[in-house]
Design a protein around this motif. Structure first.
Motif, mmCIF file in Angstrom:
data_model
loop_
_atom_site.group_PDB
_atom_site.id
_atom_site.type_symbol
_atom_site.label_atom_id
_atom_site.label_comp_id
_atom_site.label_asym_id
_atom_site.label_seq_id
_atom_site.Cartn_x
_atom_site.Cartn_y
_atom_site.Cartn_z
ATOM 1 N N VAL A 6 0.959 -1.212 -0.065
ATOM 2 C CA VAL A 6 0.089 0.018 0.116
ATOM 3 C C VAL A 6 0.929 1.282 0.006
ATOM 4 O O VAL A 6 2.023 1.252 0.900
ATOM 5 C CB VAL A 6 -0.994 -0.084 1.135
ATOM 6 N N PRO A 7 0.646 2.147 -0.927
ATOM 7 C CA PRO A 7 1.655 3.315 -1.113
ATOM 8 C C PRO A 7 1.176 4.285 0.281
ATOM 9 O O PRO A 7 0.402 3.863 1.085
ATOM 10 C CB PRO A 7 0.579 4.171 -2.015
ATOM 11 N N PRO A 8 2.223 4.962 0.788
ATOM 12 C CA PRO A 8 2.560 5.515 2.148
ATOM 13 C C PRO A 8 1.376 6.624 2.206
ATOM 14 O O PRO A 8 0.982 6.979 3.390
ATOM 15 C CB PRO A 8 3.889 6.271 2.288
ATOM 16 N N ASP A 9 0.845 7.127 1.140
ATOM 17 C CA ASP A 9 -0.261 8.119 1.216
ATOM 18 C C ASP A 9 -1.466 7.829 1.105
ATOM 19 O O ASP A 9 -2.565 8.248 1.121
ATOM 20 C CB ASP A 9 -0.175 9.279 0.452
ATOM 21 N N GLY A 10 -1.532 6.372 1.268
ATOM 22 C CA GLY A 10 -2.978 5.640 1.312
ATOM 23 C C GLY A 10 -3.259 5.012 -0.347
ATOM 24 O O GLY A 10 -2.184 5.145 -1.061
ATOM 25 N N PRO A 11 -4.242 4.339 -0.445
ATOM 26 C CA PRO A 11 -4.615 3.569 -1.559
ATOM 27 C C PRO A 11 -4.613 4.763 -2.725
ATOM 28 O O PRO A 11 -5.131 5.791 -2.596
ATOM 29 C CB PRO A 11 -6.001 3.083 -1.335
ATOM 30 N N ILE A 12 -4.130 3.988 -3.995
ATOM 31 C CA ILE A 12 -4.098 4.979 -5.258
ATOM 32 C C ILE A 12 -5.736 5.221 -5.583
ATOM 33 O O ILE A 12 -6.310 4.475 -5.648
ATOM 34 C CB ILE A 12 -3.644 4.148 -6.291
ATOM 35 N N GLY A 13 -5.899 6.661 -5.528
ATOM 36 C CA GLY A 13 -7.246 7.170 -5.942
ATOM 37 C C GLY A 13 -8.029 7.578 -4.842
ATOM 38 O O GLY A 13 -9.063 8.182 -4.718
ATOM 39 N N ALA A 14 -7.604 7.186 -3.652
ATOM 40 C CA ALA A 14 -8.210 7.839 -2.328
ATOM 41 C C ALA A 14 -7.924 9.352 -2.321
ATOM 42 O O ALA A 14 -6.850 9.901 -2.598
ATOM 43 C CB ALA A 14 -7.798 7.214 -1.300
ATOM 44 N N GLU A 15 -8.845 10.129 -1.701
ATOM 45 C CA GLU A 15 -8.782 11.558 -1.450
ATOM 46 C C GLU A 15 -8.886 11.767 -0.068
ATOM 47 O O GLU A 15 -9.551 11.045 0.867
ATOM 48 C CB GLU A 15 -9.825 12.317 -2.062
ATOM 49 N N PRO A 16 -8.118 12.837 0.486
ATOM 50 C CA PRO A 16 -8.115 13.149 2.050
ATOM 51 C C PRO A 16 -9.561 13.721 2.150
ATOM 52 O O PRO A 16 -10.357 14.182 1.515
ATOM 53 C CB PRO A 16 -7.040 14.283 2.218
ATOM 54 N N GLU A 17 -10.182 13.745 3.685
ATOM 55 C CA GLU A 17 -11.314 14.332 4.154
ATOM 56 C C GLU A 17 -11.472 15.828 3.635
ATOM 57 O O GLU A 17 -10.815 16.466 3.644
ATOM 58 C CB GLU A 17 -11.439 14.269 5.406
ATOM 59 N N THR A 18 -12.615 15.987 2.727
ATOM 60 C CA THR A 18 -12.880 17.433 2.276
ATOM 61 C C THR A 18 -13.502 18.240 3.472
ATOM 62 O O THR A 18 -14.268 17.865 4.209
ATOM 63 C CB THR A 18 -14.111 17.143 1.263
ATOM 64 N N PRO A 19 -12.803 19.371 3.418
ATOM 65 C CA PRO A 19 -13.453 20.333 4.370
ATOM 66 C C PRO A 19 -14.709 20.954 4.261
ATOM 67 O O PRO A 19 -15.085 20.805 3.296
ATOM 68 C CB PRO A 19 -12.231 21.532 4.311
ATOM 69 N N VAL A 20 -15.395 21.399 5.237
ATOM 70 C CA VAL A 20 -16.658 21.843 5.264
ATOM 71 C C VAL A 20 -16.482 23.321 5.226
ATOM 72 O O VAL A 20 -15.982 24.105 5.603
ATOM 73 C CB VAL A 20 -17.669 21.304 6.280
ATOM 74 N N CYS A 21 -17.700 24.109 4.863
ATOM 75 C CA CYS A 21 -17.889 25.698 4.782
ATOM 76 C C CYS A 21 -17.703 26.146 6.235
ATOM 77 O O CYS A 21 -18.318 25.512 7.187
ATOM 78 C CB CYS A 21 -19.000 26.005 4.257
ATOM 79 N N ALA A 22 -17.173 26.973 6.551
ATOM 80 C CA ALA A 22 -17.129 27.571 8.017
ATOM 81 C C ALA A 22 -18.279 28.235 8.495
ATOM 82 O O ALA A 22 -18.573 28.113 9.592
ATOM 83 C CB ALA A 22 -15.930 28.809 7.982
ATOM 84 N N ARG A 23 -19.309 28.488 7.459
ATOM 85 C CA ARG A 23 -20.531 29.125 7.936
ATOM 86 C C ARG A 23 -21.567 27.941 7.713
ATOM 87 O O ARG A 23 -22.732 28.196 8.269
ATOM 88 C CB ARG A 23 -20.880 30.235 7.206
#
Length: 305
Positions: A6-23
């Protein structure tokens, strides 16, 4: 189960958690405000000079930026007026009440309200001081009302945005009192005075000063003032009241436009204070004179009997 590395940054094609709007915590977004760098959804972003800013930063920027100012330091209201239509409404309302009471459109001065609020010098000197102000909201007939309100509407729409609402109210009422003081102090005892002319002439004096300062053509205003003053010789209007109002309004405005920017509020306060003291002094001196004349008249009557 796969044994593939497994690549060190996670599986190929995976995305980090998407941030949400501050408001809006239920709206994922990858957009950010260029000013505060907080995540913001498209609804919360506004176009800026560089990039886009969230509504919070836009509002903060508006509060921190000082708006445009007029000659006397008032906030530029974009020519919006509020006090002028209120004053017109009060004058019209007072006229309608006197018409209903008197049963006459032209002879409305016979109404009880008119007789109670108009400026009759002996009554004012006897303690009915409200007449100095209330007389400025009464008019002799429809034509008198219409002429004053037409001029008030035209001039008020120019002067109110220039002075700001608070200064405009001050100039209006001190000009009204200036007209009352001049007619009361220099005029005859045997008169019944009413009308907004003193206040209106005060605003015309203010407009002359402002336009002169801004290097605008004042010939039209001068012609209107001269015509109104000359008409006093052919009508029952009070020339003294008109002159008193115009002098007070003009001088107050002159003090404001001539004052240094750093100490403008001080100059304005001093000018208004001096005007109030002057008017109160005129009312007091004339009242004392009328009291003395009343005592002399009463003693003469007793002697004659």
């Amino acid at each position: 189960m796969s044994n593939a590395p497994v690549p060190p940054d996670g599986p190929i094609g995976a995305e980090p958690e998407t941030p949400v709007c501050a408001r809006h915590s239920d709206r994922p977004t990858r957009l950010r405000c260029t000013r505060c760098d907080r995540p913001a959804c498209p609804e919360c972003l506004r176009d800026a000079a560089v990039g886009m800013q969230c509504v919070d930063c836009v509002n903060e920027g508006k509060r921190s930026v000082r708006g445009a100012r007029t000659l006397v330091g008032a906030e530029d209201s974009g020519r919006r007026v509020l006090i002028t239509p209120i004053l017109i409404a009060l004058n019209v309302l007072a006229y309608l009440v006197t018409v209903v009471q008197s049963g006459s459109v032209q002879d409305n001065d016979r109404s009880d309200l008119f007789q109670t609020l108009s400026l009759i010098p002996p009554f004012a000197a006897a303690g009915e001081y409200w007449r100095f102000v209330t007389s400025g909201f009464l008019h002799f007939g429809l034509l008198h009302l219409a002429l004053n309100m037409a001029v008030l509407y035209i001039v008020g729409n120019h002067v109110e945005p220039e002075l700001g609402r608070l200064r405009f109210v001050g100039v209006y009422f001190l000009s009204l009192l200036g007209g009352s003081a001049a007619a009361f102090y220099f005029g005859s005892v045997c008169q019944n005075l009413a009308g907004a002319s003193g206040a209106v002439f005060g605003l015309m004096g203010a407009l002359l000063v402002v336009w002169r300062r801004k290097k605008r053509d004042i010939s039209t205003v001068v012609v209107v003032v001269v015509i109104n003053l000359v008409s006093n010789f052919f009508t029952n209007a009070s020339l003294l009241g008109h002159l008193g109002g115009s002098v007070i309004g003009g001088l107050l405005t002159l003090a404001m436009v001539k004052a240094p920017r750093e100490t403008r509020n001080v100059y304005t306060t001093v000018a208004f204070t001096l005007a109030i003291l002057l008017l109160l002094g005129m009312f007091a001196l004339r009242t004392a004179q009328l009291d003395t004349l009343s005592e002399i008249a009463a003693e003469t009557l007793r002697t004659c009997r």
